[in-house]
Scaffold this motif. Structure first.
Motif, PDB file in Angstrom:
ATOM      1  N   LEU A 131     -17.838 -16.888   6.046  1.00  0.00           N
ATOM      2  CA  LEU A 131     -16.569 -16.229   5.754  1.00  0.00           C
ATOM      3  C   LEU A 131     -16.607 -14.715   5.926  1.00  0.00           C
ATOM      4  CD1 LEU A 131     -15.404 -18.127   2.552  1.00  0.00           C
ATOM      5  CD2 LEU A 131     -14.480 -18.335   4.861  1.00  0.00           C
ATOM      6  N   PHE A 132     -17.713 -14.097   5.518  1.00  0.00           N
ATOM      7  CA  PHE A 132     -17.689 -12.637   5.381  1.00  0.00           C
ATOM      8  C   PHE A 132     -18.619 -11.868   6.311  1.00  0.00           C
ATOM      9  CE2 PHE A 132     -16.668 -14.404   1.129  1.00  0.00           C
ATOM     10  CZ  PHE A 132     -15.339 -14.041   1.114  1.00  0.00           C
ATOM     11  N   PHE A 133     -19.626 -12.494   6.859  1.00  0.00           N
ATOM     12  CA  PHE A 133     -20.592 -11.756   7.663  1.00  0.00           C
ATOM     13  C   PHE A 133     -20.174 -11.791   9.129  1.00  0.00           C
ATOM     14  CE2 PHE A 133     -24.480 -10.989   5.034  1.00  0.00           C
ATOM     15  CZ  PHE A 133     -23.901 -11.327   3.837  1.00  0.00           C
ATOM     16  N   ARG A 134     -19.939 -10.600   9.679  1.00  0.00           N
ATOM     17  CA  ARG A 134     -19.570 -10.482  11.086  1.00  0.00           C
ATOM     18  C   ARG A 134     -20.383  -9.358  11.711  1.00  0.00           C
ATOM     19  NH1 ARG A 134     -17.989 -14.725  10.051  1.00  0.00           N
ATOM     20  NH2 ARG A 134     -15.878 -15.530  10.126  1.00  0.00           N
ATOM     21  N   ASP A 135     -20.499  -9.423  13.027  1.00  0.00           N
ATOM     22  CA  ASP A 135     -21.171  -8.356  13.745  1.00  0.00           C
ATOM     23  C   ASP A 135     -20.321  -7.093  13.639  1.00  0.00           C
ATOM     24  OD1 ASP A 135     -23.075 -10.213  14.468  1.00  0.00           O
ATOM     25  OD2 ASP A 135     -22.161 -10.611  16.429  1.00  0.00           O
ATOM     26  N   ASN A 136     -20.975  -5.954  13.750  1.00  0.00           N
ATOM     27  CA  ASN A 136     -20.266  -4.685  13.670  1.00  0.00           C
ATOM     28  C   ASN A 136     -20.880  -3.709  14.672  1.00  0.00           C
ATOM     29  OD1 ASN A 136     -18.540  -2.688  12.811  1.00  0.00           O
ATOM     30  ND2 ASN A 136     -19.792  -2.115  11.048  1.00  0.00           N
ATOM     31  N   PRO A 137     -20.790  -4.041  15.978  1.00  0.00           N
ATOM     32  CA  PRO A 137     -21.463  -3.208  16.973  1.00  0.00           C
ATOM     33  C   PRO A 137     -20.657  -1.970  17.348  1.00  0.00           C
ATOM     34  CG  PRO A 137     -20.328  -4.953  18.080  1.00  0.00           C
ATOM     35  CD  PRO A 137     -20.111  -5.163  16.590  1.00  0.00           C
ATOM     36  N   ARG A 138     -21.339  -1.021  17.906  1.00  0.00           N
ATOM     37  CA  ARG A 138     -20.681   0.129  18.534  1.00  0.00           C
ATOM     38  C   ARG A 138     -20.679  -0.162  20.024  1.00  0.00           C
ATOM     39  NH1 ARG A 138     -19.613   5.619  17.751  1.00  0.00           N
ATOM     40  NH2 ARG A 138     -19.847   6.853  19.640  1.00  0.00           N
ATOM     41  N   GLY A 139     -19.485  -0.286  20.609  1.00  0.00           N
ATOM     42  CA  GLY A 139     -19.375  -0.601  22.027  1.00  0.00           C
ATOM     43  C   GLY A 139     -18.536  -1.843  22.236  1.00  0.00           C
ATOM     44  N   PRO A 140     -18.679  -2.524  23.380  1.00  0.00           N
ATOM     45  CA  PRO A 140     -17.867  -3.702  23.676  1.00  0.00           C
ATOM     46  C   PRO A 140     -18.053  -4.805  22.632  1.00  0.00           C
ATOM     47  CG  PRO A 140     -18.999  -2.942  25.634  1.00  0.00           C
ATOM     48  CD  PRO A 140     -19.563  -2.157  24.481  1.00  0.00           C
ATOM     49  N   PHE A 141     -16.922  -5.359  22.182  1.00  0.00           N
ATOM     50  CA  PHE A 141     -16.940  -6.356  21.109  1.00  0.00           C
ATOM     51  C   PHE A 141     -15.800  -7.333  21.353  1.00  0.00           C
ATOM     52  CE2 PHE A 141     -15.944  -7.408  16.529  1.00  0.00           C
ATOM     53  CZ  PHE A 141     -17.098  -8.131  16.313  1.00  0.00           C
ATOM     54  N   ALA A 142     -16.094  -8.628  21.315  1.00  0.00           N
ATOM     55  CA  ALA A 142     -15.070  -9.660  21.522  1.00  0.00           C
ATOM     56  C   ALA A 142     -14.312  -9.893  20.215  1.00  0.00           C
ATOM     57  CB  ALA A 142     -15.700 -10.954  22.015  1.00  0.00           C
ATOM     58  N   GLU A 143     -12.987  -9.741  20.285  1.00  0.00           N
ATOM     59  CA  GLU A 143     -12.138  -9.849  19.101  1.00  0.00           C
ATOM     60  C   GLU A 143     -10.999 -10.828  19.343  1.00  0.00           C
ATOM     61  OE1 GLU A 143     -10.809  -5.795  19.166  1.00  0.00           O
ATOM     62  OE2 GLU A 143     -12.401  -5.181  17.794  1.00  0.00           O
ATOM     63  N   ARG A 144     -10.435 -11.351  18.260  1.00  0.00           N
ATOM     64  CA  ARG A 144      -9.251 -12.207  18.338  1.00  0.00           C
ATOM     65  C   ARG A 144      -8.033 -11.355  17.983  1.00  0.00           C
ATOM     66  NH1 ARG A 144      -8.796 -16.875  15.059  1.00  0.00           N
ATOM     67  NH2 ARG A 144      -7.583 -17.694  16.790  1.00  0.00           N
TER      68      ARG A 144
END
Length: 92
Positions: free
Chosen positions: A43-56
């Motif tokens: 539910l709560f843990f998601r990646d948090n990168p700096r740069g290209p990121f796939a989002e909905r």
């Protein structure tokens, strides 16, 4: 102002869209079998990168459809948009 290219409607103002979080997060096959820690991680843990990121994203004020976008989290630039079920395009 950010223009987001909806795959069905074309470029529209960012105010027409709603962010839906990280793309490609699979729903657990058997949620009842998960421990509390595993469920919380889903539910709560998601990646948090700096740069290209796939989002909905959802075109809430338009066609109301969901789609995926590869957005640079540092610059806000959208590199690609694609429909759900399609593979993530190769981006810089």
């Amino acid at each position: 102002m950010l223009l987001i290219p909806c795959p069905w409607c074309g470029p529209r103002d960012e105010t027409e869209f709603r962010y839906g979080g990280q793309a490609h997060v699979a729903y657990p096959g058997d949620p009842a079998a998960l421990s509390d820690e595993e469920w919380a991680r889903y539910l709560f843990f998601r990646d948090n990168p700096r740069g290209p990121f796939a989002e909905r994203w959802s075109h809430a004020a338009g066609c109301r459809r969901w789609f995926n976008a590869v957005r640079d989290t540092a610059s806000g630039e959208i590199h690609a948009v694609y429909r759900p079920g399609e593979p993530r395009p190769v981006t810089p």
